[in-house]
Design a protein around this motif. Structure first.
Motif, short mmCIF file in Angstrom:
data_model
loop_
_atom_site.label_atom_id
_atom_site.label_comp_id
_atom_site.label_asym_id
_atom_site.label_seq_id
_atom_site.Cartn_x
_atom_site.Cartn_y
_atom_site.Cartn_z
N GLY A 63 0.83 -1.10 -0.01
CA GLY A 63 0.24 0.35 0.17
C GLY A 63 1.05 0.83 -0.18
O GLY A 63 0.74 1.85 -0.91
N VAL A 64 1.73 1.14 0.21
CA VAL A 64 2.60 2.67 0.65
C VAL A 64 3.28 2.85 -0.68
O VAL A 64 3.33 3.50 -0.85
N GLN A 65 3.85 1.60 -1.04
CA GLN A 65 4.55 2.09 -2.25
C GLN A 65 4.25 2.54 -3.01
O GLN A 65 4.28 2.83 -4.22
N PHE A 66 2.26 1.63 -3.72
CA PHE A 66 1.06 2.29 -4.38
C PHE A 66 1.19 3.28 -3.94
O PHE A 66 0.91 4.23 -5.37
N LEU A 67 0.92 3.84 -3.33
CA LEU A 67 0.28 5.47 -2.73
C LEU A 67 1.60 6.36 -3.26
O LEU A 67 1.86 7.38 -3.74
N GLN A 68 3.03 5.99 -2.88
CA GLN A 68 4.02 6.80 -3.26
C GLN A 68 4.22 6.60 -4.55
O GLN A 68 4.94 7.37 -5.42
N SER A 69 3.97 5.62 -5.00
CA SER A 69 4.34 6.00 -7.02
C SER A 69 3.07 6.57 -7.61
O SER A 69 3.57 6.86 -8.24
N ASP A 91 -0.40 1.48 13.32
CA ASP A 91 -0.28 1.64 14.77
C ASP A 91 1.72 1.97 14.36
O ASP A 91 2.45 2.94 14.68
N GLU A 92 1.92 0.66 14.18
CA GLU A 92 3.55 0.63 13.85
C GLU A 92 4.86 1.29 12.49
O GLU A 92 5.61 2.02 12.45
N GLN A 93 3.27 0.93 11.48
CA GLN A 93 4.06 1.86 9.91
C GLN A 93 3.69 2.28 9.76
O GLN A 93 4.53 3.31 8.83
N LEU A 94 2.45 3.23 10.00
CA LEU A 94 1.54 3.58 9.47
C LEU A 94 1.11 5.02 9.35
O LEU A 94 0.85 5.37 9.00
N HIS A 95 1.31 5.37 10.77
CA HIS A 95 0.98 6.25 11.04
C HIS A 95 1.71 7.56 10.92
O HIS A 95 1.27 8.61 11.14
N GLU A 96 3.12 7.68 10.05
CA GLU A 96 3.11 8.47 9.95
C GLU A 96 2.49 9.01 8.19
O GLU A 96 3.41 10.05 7.59
N MET A 97 1.24 7.95 8.03
CA MET A 97 0.91 7.84 6.53
C MET A 97 -0.17 8.88 6.37
O MET A 97 -0.98 9.57 5.68
N SER A 98 -0.97 9.41 8.00
CA SER A 98 -2.27 9.55 7.69
C SER A 98 -1.75 11.41 6.79
O SER A 98 -3.34 11.26 6.78
N GLU A 99 -0.94 11.97 6.90
CA GLU A 99 -1.47 12.76 6.24
C GLU A 99 -1.64 12.66 5.08
O GLU A 99 -1.56 13.78 4.13
N LEU A 100 -1.08 12.14 4.46
CA LEU A 100 -0.97 11.48 3.51
C LEU A 100 -2.01 10.68 2.20
O LEU A 100 -2.15 10.55 1.18
#
Length: 244
Positions: A63-69, A91-100
């Motif tokens: 999901g993160v790679q998909f979003l970044q691409s 909680d552990e991997q995606l907490h910094e993604m909330s703004e994206l």
């Protein structure tokens, strides 16, 4: 100004979950589903959807790679995305993604709840679209067959808009919003909450939103959501009494 169907892309490598999501979200618009995240990315870049809902843990692109691409492509920068993940991953991997992303959806979830949350995002997107189409005088005009009053209220609230909303059938009701809250309504001699309750069930009517209008009057006693909940209760009560 017809309201076009929303375009959604669903991405989940589990075909069973994907099928459930497609069926549950079908009322929201036109849906394309993918179990292959790379194929989904190619489709999204070729035909920009309004909203993407994807799983986090997927082969090929997670999901993160998909979003970044997706976001690295200039033309897709404004596409909204909701991501589904376990609570521990959030909680552990995606907490910094909330703004994206628009929302992080924790598993397990009810499809009905996911649909409600997705609809709020799509309503806000629709309001932004019609706002871009507004004339230079800051006015948006349409019909309630294109976007009903409840959706309009919720979109104005979510967008925290200041404006007037004028609805005309045989008569006219004017409602004024400040920071998304409906604080004044007038329908002939009827003011405040009762004016809202009188018109919220209208379907065959025209509407006009004026983003330059304001009123200092305060005649309503509830929040926008409170007014909607009470209006829906009264409508339901009326329909039961009349057998509709």
């Amino acid at each position: 100004m017809p309201k076009s169907a929303a375009n959604l892309v669903l991405v989940d490598d589990n075909p069973v979950i994907l099928d459930i999501l497609q069926k549950g979200l079908a009322p929201l618009g036109e849906i394309k589903g993918f179990t292959d995240s790379t194929a989904a990315l190619a489709e999204c870049l070729q035909h920009l959807p309004d909203l993407i809902i994807c799983d986090y843990r997927m082969p090929d692109l997670d999901g993160v790679q998909f979003l970044q691409s997706l976001k690295s492509n200039d033309k897709a920068g404004s596409v909204r995305l909701m991501m589904i993940a376990t609570k521990s991953d959030i909680d552990e991997q995606l907490h910094e993604m909330s703004e994206l992303v628009e929302e992080l959806i924790a598993k397990p979830f009810f499809v009905k709840d996911l649909s409600k949350r997705a609809k709020k995002i799509l309503d806000r997107i629709q309001l932004e679209k019609i706002q871009k189409q507004s004339s230079q005088d800051g006015m948006i005009r349409g019909r309630l067959s294109e976007m009903n009053l409840i959706d309009l209220f919720q979109s104005l609230e979510l967008g925290q808009k200041m404006c007037s909303l004028t609805v005309t059938k045989d008569e006219t009701c004017r409602m004024f919003f400040e920071a998304g809250q409906l604080h004044h309504a007038e329908w002939g001699a009827v003011l405040g909450d009762d004016a809202v309750y009188a018109v919220v069930g209208w379907s065959e009517a025209s509407f006009e939103i004026n983003f330059n209008a304001k009123s200092d009057q305060k005649t309503t006693t509830k929040s926008t959501q409170g007014l909607l909940m009470e209006a829906l209760r009264l409508l339901d009560e009326h329909n039961r009494d009349t057998g509709d």
